[in-house]
Every structure is written in structure tokens, then in C-alpha cells.
Design a protein around this motif. Structure first.
Motif, PDB file in Angstrom:
ATOM      1  N   GLY A   1     -47.435  64.962   9.306  1.00 39.72           N
ATOM      2  CA  GLY A   1     -47.920  65.483  10.580  1.00 39.72           C
ATOM      3  C   GLY A   1     -48.902  64.509  11.201  1.00 39.72           C
ATOM      4  O   GLY A   1     -48.860  63.308  10.934  1.00 39.72           O
ATOM      5  N   THR A   2     -49.815  65.052  12.017  1.00 37.71           N
ATOM      6  CA  THR A   2     -50.751  64.219  12.759  1.00 37.71           C
ATOM      7  C   THR A   2     -52.107  64.891  12.842  1.00 37.71           C
ATOM      8  O   THR A   2     -52.196  66.113  13.009  1.00 37.71           O
ATOM      9  CB  THR A   2     -50.233  63.951  14.192  1.00 37.71           C
ATOM     10  N   GLY A   3     -53.153  64.090  12.743  1.00 38.93           N
ATOM     11  CA  GLY A   3     -54.507  64.548  13.017  1.00 38.93           C
ATOM     12  C   GLY A   3     -55.024  63.920  14.286  1.00 38.93           C
ATOM     13  O   GLY A   3     -54.569  62.843  14.689  1.00 38.93           O
ATOM     14  N   ARG A   4     -55.958  64.597  14.935  1.00 42.00           N
ATOM     15  CA  ARG A   4     -56.535  64.077  16.178  1.00 42.00           C
ATOM     16  C   ARG A   4     -58.046  64.253  16.136  1.00 42.00           C
ATOM     17  O   ARG A   4     -58.544  65.347  15.866  1.00 42.00           O
ATOM     18  CB  ARG A   4     -55.940  64.793  17.397  1.00 42.00           C
ATOM     19  N   GLU A   5     -58.759  63.153  16.392  1.00 38.95           N
ATOM     20  CA  GLU A   5     -60.217  63.159  16.379  1.00 38.95           C
ATOM     21  C   GLU A   5     -60.734  62.330  17.553  1.00 38.95           C
ATOM     22  O   GLU A   5     -60.106  61.338  17.938  1.00 38.95           O
ATOM     23  CB  GLU A   5     -60.752  62.545  15.077  1.00 38.95           C
ATOM     24  N   PRO A   6     -61.881  62.702  18.146  1.00 39.21           N
ATOM     25  CA  PRO A   6     -62.490  61.846  19.169  1.00 39.21           C
ATOM     26  C   PRO A   6     -62.869  60.502  18.547  1.00 39.21           C
ATOM     27  O   PRO A   6     -63.709  60.441  17.642  1.00 39.21           O
ATOM     28  CB  PRO A   6     -63.723  62.634  19.605  1.00 39.21           C
ATOM     29  N   ALA A   7     -62.267  59.434  19.014  1.00 36.42           N
ATOM     30  CA  ALA A   7     -62.434  58.136  18.368  1.00 36.42           C
ATOM     31  C   ALA A   7     -63.893  57.707  18.301  1.00 36.42           C
ATOM     32  O   ALA A   7     -64.360  57.219  17.262  1.00 36.42           O
ATOM     33  CB  ALA A   7     -61.613  57.082  19.104  1.00 36.42           C
ATOM     34  N   ALA A   8     -64.621  57.880  19.397  1.00 34.26           N
ATOM     35  CA  ALA A   8     -66.003  57.415  19.466  1.00 34.26           C
ATOM     36  C   ALA A   8     -66.945  58.205  18.569  1.00 34.26           C
ATOM     37  O   ALA A   8     -68.068  57.761  18.307  1.00 34.26           O
ATOM     38  CB  ALA A   8     -66.502  57.462  20.906  1.00 34.26           C
ATOM     39  N   GLU A   9     -66.484  59.365  18.087  1.00 29.18           N
ATOM     40  CA  GLU A   9     -67.327  60.181  17.212  1.00 29.18           C
ATOM     41  C   GLU A   9     -67.073  59.914  15.734  1.00 29.18           C
ATOM     42  O   GLU A   9     -67.946  60.178  14.904  1.00 29.18           O
ATOM     43  CB  GLU A   9     -67.084  61.671  17.500  1.00 29.18           C
ATOM     44  N   VAL A  10     -65.903  59.397  15.393  1.00 32.16           N
ATOM     45  CA  VAL A  10     -65.568  59.256  13.977  1.00 32.16           C
ATOM     46  C   VAL A  10     -65.587  57.810  13.493  1.00 32.16           C
ATOM     47  O   VAL A  10     -65.779  57.565  12.297  1.00 32.16           O
ATOM     48  CB  VAL A  10     -64.200  59.899  13.665  1.00 32.16           C
ATOM     49  N   LEU A  11     -65.377  56.859  14.381  1.00 30.21           N
ATOM     50  CA  LEU A  11     -65.463  55.446  14.026  1.00 30.21           C
ATOM     51  C   LEU A  11     -66.418  54.770  14.992  1.00 30.21           C
ATOM     52  O   LEU A  11     -66.148  54.707  16.189  1.00 30.21           O
ATOM     53  CB  LEU A  11     -64.091  54.778  14.072  1.00 30.21           C
ATOM     54  N   THR A  12     -67.523  54.271  14.471  1.00 31.47           N
ATOM     55  CA  THR A  12     -68.591  53.763  15.330  1.00 31.47           C
ATOM     56  C   THR A  12     -69.081  52.411  14.827  1.00 31.47           C
ATOM     57  O   THR A  12     -68.840  52.009  13.684  1.00 31.47           O
ATOM     58  CB  THR A  12     -69.779  54.736  15.359  1.00 31.47           C
ATOM     59  N   ARG A  13     -69.821  51.737  15.710  1.00 30.73           N
ATOM     60  CA  ARG A  13     -70.521  50.510  15.351  1.00 30.73           C
ATOM     61  C   ARG A  13     -72.000  50.744  15.597  1.00 30.73           C
ATOM     62  O   ARG A  13     -72.402  51.018  16.739  1.00 30.73           O
ATOM     63  CB  ARG A  13     -70.037  49.339  16.200  1.00 30.73           C
ATOM     64  N   PRO A  14     -72.811  50.713  14.559  1.00 30.53           N
ATOM     65  CA  PRO A  14     -74.241  51.003  14.741  1.00 30.53           C
ATOM     66  C   PRO A  14     -74.865  50.159  15.840  1.00 30.53           C
ATOM     67  O   PRO A  14     -74.671  48.941  15.906  1.00 30.53           O
ATOM     68  CB  PRO A  14     -74.834  50.651  13.364  1.00 30.53           C
TER      69      PRO A  14
END
Length: 269
Positions: free
Chosen positions: A14-27
Motif C-alpha cells: 500500500g501507501t503512506g502519506r506524510e507532510p514532507a516538511a514535518e517528517v524529513l527536515t534539515r536543522p
């Protein structure tokens, strides 16, 4: 995909969906994604900033062994994560649940163990299940283990084998401990002759992380260790013939890490 005599096939659940800017970030950077192309088949991010995460695992046929690396998300459909296709995908390859000899986990997050059990019953009844001991302790045996994980995973105990060091699972299939994402996070290395492929699990969530040495994933138990493991693996395979694939890469496609002007990038094959 073939690595010498070994066959590796993606098994989509299947597929998951997450707000990209909330789950993968650059400090320290407000919008790190702005430097990367939009496209589900490229970065995995759509025009609304949603990161699409394919869910599933990989089928590895080596010798007489039929091995699953991870077991999808299961029958969950909660608006963000939806599965249900794993067993049908296996049947499409001519594999029934009883044909599976081994199930190995990169780690024990819910989206990797969904078809390990169903309603308290083991799904792959003839298989031996394997995972790093530190993940089993963290997700099942610790005093603060989540009840849902305990219910899902406890039925595996009688057919479970844990490992505490790097180990050969099957001919041409080796486990390498890469802690950080979870305590027992494991990469599986498939090799035959001079050919090699690395099943990265969630050491890398998005292909973009292979180009960005200082990004962090909100899902990581230890972001510093996870970043170190990710960079070490990316540097190891860069500009070699080794193939890599993450558990959530677009299309569950393999590719290579290349460098241009000193910067890493992922190139799908």
C-alpha cells in the motif's frame, strides 16, 4: 531484479502519506525541500508537499529459501497509511504464505510488520522469523513497549530467532546492524559473485536523504546515530556497482549512489 543467482522482487502492500516538511527536515533550514524536484516518482513529494511512502517489503529467492524482508503494513487504512495488497502481490509471483521459509525484519515499526500476524495468528506458518535482539527488546519486552506492538508481535515468539551481531541469514543474504532509526535497525546485504545490493530498510526514508548528509527523520529513535549510519552506507556504495533500495523509495526501485561535484545523488535504474 537479479543479483547473480539470487532474485529480489518488490512486494507492494500500500501507501503512506506524510507532510514532507514535518517528517524529513534539515536543522536550521526552514524549507529544505525547495532544492529538490517535485514528483512522486522522483523525490516522492507531490505538489501539495505530501511525501508518498510505498509500503511493503522484498521477496528474496536464494537457493531453496523463500525469504521476505519486511511484511508491509497489513490491513490498516487510517487515512494516512493504507495496506492490504501484500498477499496478493506475493501470489502474483507464485508464492503462497505457506511457501515462505523466512521472514526477516529491518526493524519493528508497524509499517514493516503488518502481515507478520493477523488477529493473533501467524500469517507465514512455515517460516522462521528473525530480527535484531535490540529491536525485540525495545518493541516487545521493554516496560514501556506499546501495547499494539506487543499484541502484533508476541505471537511470533515461539518461531522467533533474534541475532545480536552481523550474521548470514541465508546463502547470499547477510544482516548488518545499523542502529539509529531504531535500536536494532538492520540492513540486509544481498551478494552473489561480484554483484551486491543493499536493502536499506528505513536507514533512508527518501532518496533525497542520500543527497543530504545532515537531514533528520522525525521517526528516528536516535537521529545522530541514524544520520551517521545513513552517511556511512551512502559513502560506502557511492560510485560503485552496488545497488541500493530503501523500504519506501518510489516504486520500490533500486538504484545507485553517484557523486557529481562532490555531491551525492540517487539514480534509479
Amino acid at each position: 531484479m537479479r543479483i547473480g543467482d539470487i532474485e529480489i522482487l518488490p512486494v507492494l502492500d500500500g501507501t503512506g502519506r506524510e507532510p514532507a516538511a514535518e517528517v524529513l527536515t534539515r536543522p536550521g533550514v526552514d524549507d529544505p525541500w525547495s532544492c529538490h524536484p517535485v514528483g512522486i516518482d522522483a523525490s516522492g513529494v507531490d505538489h501539495d508537499g505530501i511525501l508518498h511512502l510505498p509500503l511493503g517489503g522484498f521477496l528474496v529467492r536464494t537457493g531453496e529459501r523463500v525469504v521476505l524482508v519486511d511484511a508491509g503494513v497489513g490491513t490498516i487504512d487510517n487515512g494516512k497509511y493504507a495496506g492490504g495488497g501484500f498477499l496478493d502481490a506475493l501470489r502474483g509471483y507464485g508464492v503462497a504464505p505457506e511457501d515462505v521459509t523466512d521472514v526477516v525484519f529491518t526493524h519493528l515499526h508497524f509499517d514493516h510488520v503488518g502481515w507478520a500476524t493477523k488477529k493473533g495468528e501467524v500469517v507465514f506458518g512455515n517460516a522462521t522469523y528473525r530480527v535484531h535482539a535490540e529491536d525485540w527488546a525495545h518493541f516487545v519486552e521493554s516496560a514501556d513497549a506499546e501495547a499494539g506492538a506487543v499484541r502484533k508481535l508476541s505471537p511470533l515468539a515461539s518461531r522467533l530467532e533474534t541475532f545480536t551481531s552481523d550474521v548470514t541469514i541465508a546463502p547470499g543474504l547477510d544482516a548488518r546492524h545499523t542502529p539509529g532509526h531504531t535500536p536494532g535497525s538492520t540492513v540486509y546485504v544481498v551478494s552473489s559473485g561480484d554483484e551486491r545490493a543493499l536493502l536499506l530498510g528505513d536507514v533512508v526514508h527518501s532518496v533525497v536523504e542520500l543527497a543530504e548528509p545532515d537531514w533528520e527523520a522525525v521517526f528516528d529513535v536516535d537521529p545522530v546515530a541514524a544520520r551517521a549510519a545513513r552517511n556511512a552506507l551512502a559513502d560506502e556504495v557511492a560510485d560503485t556497482d552496488a545497488l541500493v533500495v530503501g523500504a519506501h523509495f518510489p516504486g520500490l526501485r533500486f538504484g545507485r549512489v553517484v557523486t557529481t561535484g562532490g555531491n551525492r545523488a540517487f539514480r534509479a535504474i
